[in-house]
Design a protein around this motif. Structure first.
Motif, PDB file in Angstrom:
ATOM      1  N   GLU A   1       0.907  -1.235   0.002  1.00 46.32           N
ATOM      2  CA  GLU A   1      -0.012  -0.036   0.069  1.00 46.32           C
ATOM      3  C   GLU A   1       1.004   1.152  -0.038  1.00 46.32           C
ATOM      4  O   GLU A   1       1.827   1.379   0.732  1.00 46.32           O
ATOM      5  CB  GLU A   1      -0.831   0.249   1.224  1.00 46.32           C
ATOM      6  CG  GLU A   1      -1.857   1.173   1.279  1.00 46.32           C
ATOM      7  CD  GLU A   1      -2.810   1.308   0.290  1.00 46.32           C
ATOM      8  OE1 GLU A   1      -2.857   2.376  -0.262  1.00 46.32           O
ATOM      9  OE2 GLU A   1      -3.391   0.393  -0.117  1.00 46.32           O
ATOM     10  N   THR A   2       0.798   2.374  -0.937  1.00 41.35           N
ATOM     11  CA  THR A   2       1.394   3.308  -1.168  1.00 41.35           C
ATOM     12  C   THR A   2       0.630   4.475  -0.808  1.00 41.35           C
ATOM     13  O   THR A   2       1.112   5.698  -0.812  1.00 41.35           O
ATOM     14  CB  THR A   2       2.169   3.423  -2.531  1.00 41.35           C
ATOM     15  OG1 THR A   2       1.118   3.479  -3.437  1.00 41.35           O
ATOM     16  CG2 THR A   2       3.018   2.227  -2.862  1.00 41.35           C
ATOM     17  N   LYS A   3      -0.660   4.313  -0.398  1.00 40.54           N
ATOM     18  CA  LYS A   3      -1.500   5.601  -0.094  1.00 40.54           C
ATOM     19  C   LYS A   3      -0.927   6.347   0.931  1.00 40.54           C
ATOM     20  O   LYS A   3      -0.825   5.840   2.083  1.00 40.54           O
ATOM     21  CB  LYS A   3      -2.764   5.179   0.047  1.00 40.54           C
ATOM     22  CG  LYS A   3      -3.951   6.292   0.422  1.00 40.54           C
ATOM     23  CD  LYS A   3      -5.208   5.730   0.422  1.00 40.54           C
ATOM     24  CE  LYS A   3      -6.270   6.833   0.317  1.00 40.54           C
ATOM     25  NZ  LYS A   3      -7.725   6.224   0.900  1.00 40.54           N
ATOM     26  N   GLY A   4      -0.625   7.929   0.757  1.00 44.90           N
ATOM     27  CA  GLY A   4      -0.512   8.683   1.911  1.00 44.90           C
ATOM     28  C   GLY A   4       1.116   8.639   2.024  1.00 44.90           C
ATOM     29  O   GLY A   4       1.555   9.258   2.961  1.00 44.90           O
ATOM     30  N   ARG A   5       2.048   7.968   1.359  1.00 48.76           N
ATOM     31  CA  ARG A   5       3.336   8.107   1.524  1.00 48.76           C
ATOM     32  C   ARG A   5       4.138   8.771   0.384  1.00 48.76           C
ATOM     33  O   ARG A   5       3.712   8.735  -0.672  1.00 48.76           O
ATOM     34  CB  ARG A   5       3.828   6.495   1.430  1.00 48.76           C
ATOM     35  CG  ARG A   5       3.151   5.636   2.579  1.00 48.76           C
ATOM     36  CD  ARG A   5       3.468   4.116   2.615  1.00 48.76           C
ATOM     37  NE  ARG A   5       4.942   3.996   2.592  1.00 48.76           N
ATOM     38  CZ  ARG A   5       5.652   2.942   2.440  1.00 48.76           C
ATOM     39  NH1 ARG A   5       4.715   1.577   2.117  1.00 48.76           N
ATOM     40  NH2 ARG A   5       6.976   2.650   2.634  1.00 48.76           N
ATOM     41  N   THR A   6       5.308   9.513   0.654  1.00 50.52           N
ATOM     42  CA  THR A   6       5.850  10.091  -0.363  1.00 50.52           C
ATOM     43  C   THR A   6       6.678   9.427  -0.934  1.00 50.52           C
ATOM     44  O   THR A   6       7.012   7.999  -0.755  1.00 50.52           O
ATOM     45  CB  THR A   6       6.921  11.096   0.550  1.00 50.52           C
ATOM     46  OG1 THR A   6       7.631  10.411   1.292  1.00 50.52           O
ATOM     47  CG2 THR A   6       5.931  12.199   1.775  1.00 50.52           C
TER      48      THR A   6
ATOM     49  N   GLU B   1       9.779   8.165   0.839  1.00 50.35           N
ATOM     50  CA  GLU B   1       9.742   6.836   1.723  1.00 50.35           C
ATOM     51  C   GLU B   1       9.564   5.475   0.748  1.00 50.35           C
ATOM     52  O   GLU B   1       9.993   4.465   1.180  1.00 50.35           O
ATOM     53  CB  GLU B   1       8.268   6.867   2.282  1.00 50.35           C
ATOM     54  CG  GLU B   1       8.094   7.978   3.366  1.00 50.35           C
ATOM     55  CD  GLU B   1       6.936   7.865   4.055  1.00 50.35           C
ATOM     56  OE1 GLU B   1       6.857   7.858   5.358  1.00 50.35           O
ATOM     57  OE2 GLU B   1       5.955   8.059   3.386  1.00 50.35           O
TER      58      GLU B   1
END
Length: 59
Positions: free
Chosen positions: A48-53, A56
């Motif tokens: 899951e990559t939602k909300g990550r820069t 990161e």
């Protein structure tokens, strides 16, 4: 990598199934089945990559 493999083998698979005597519905069922398996693999193993820069996420 896997996307390219699918883009190359997909039309070949459809051509082989249709030319091999299968009717058109069998081609659609095979394509749908492969898509379903891919969706299940992505659901179970994708990160899951939602909300990550991007910082990161990059190694």
């Amino acid at each position: 990598m896997m996307n390219r493999l699918g883009l190359i083998t997909g039309p070949v698979l459809v051509g082989l199934l249709y030319a091999g005597g299968s009717n058109l519905s069998a081609v659609f069922f095979a394509t749908g089945g492969i898509t379903l398996v891919g969706a299940m693999v992505a659901m179970l193993f994708a990160e899951e990559t939602k909300g990550r820069t991007l910082e990161e996420l990059s190694p």
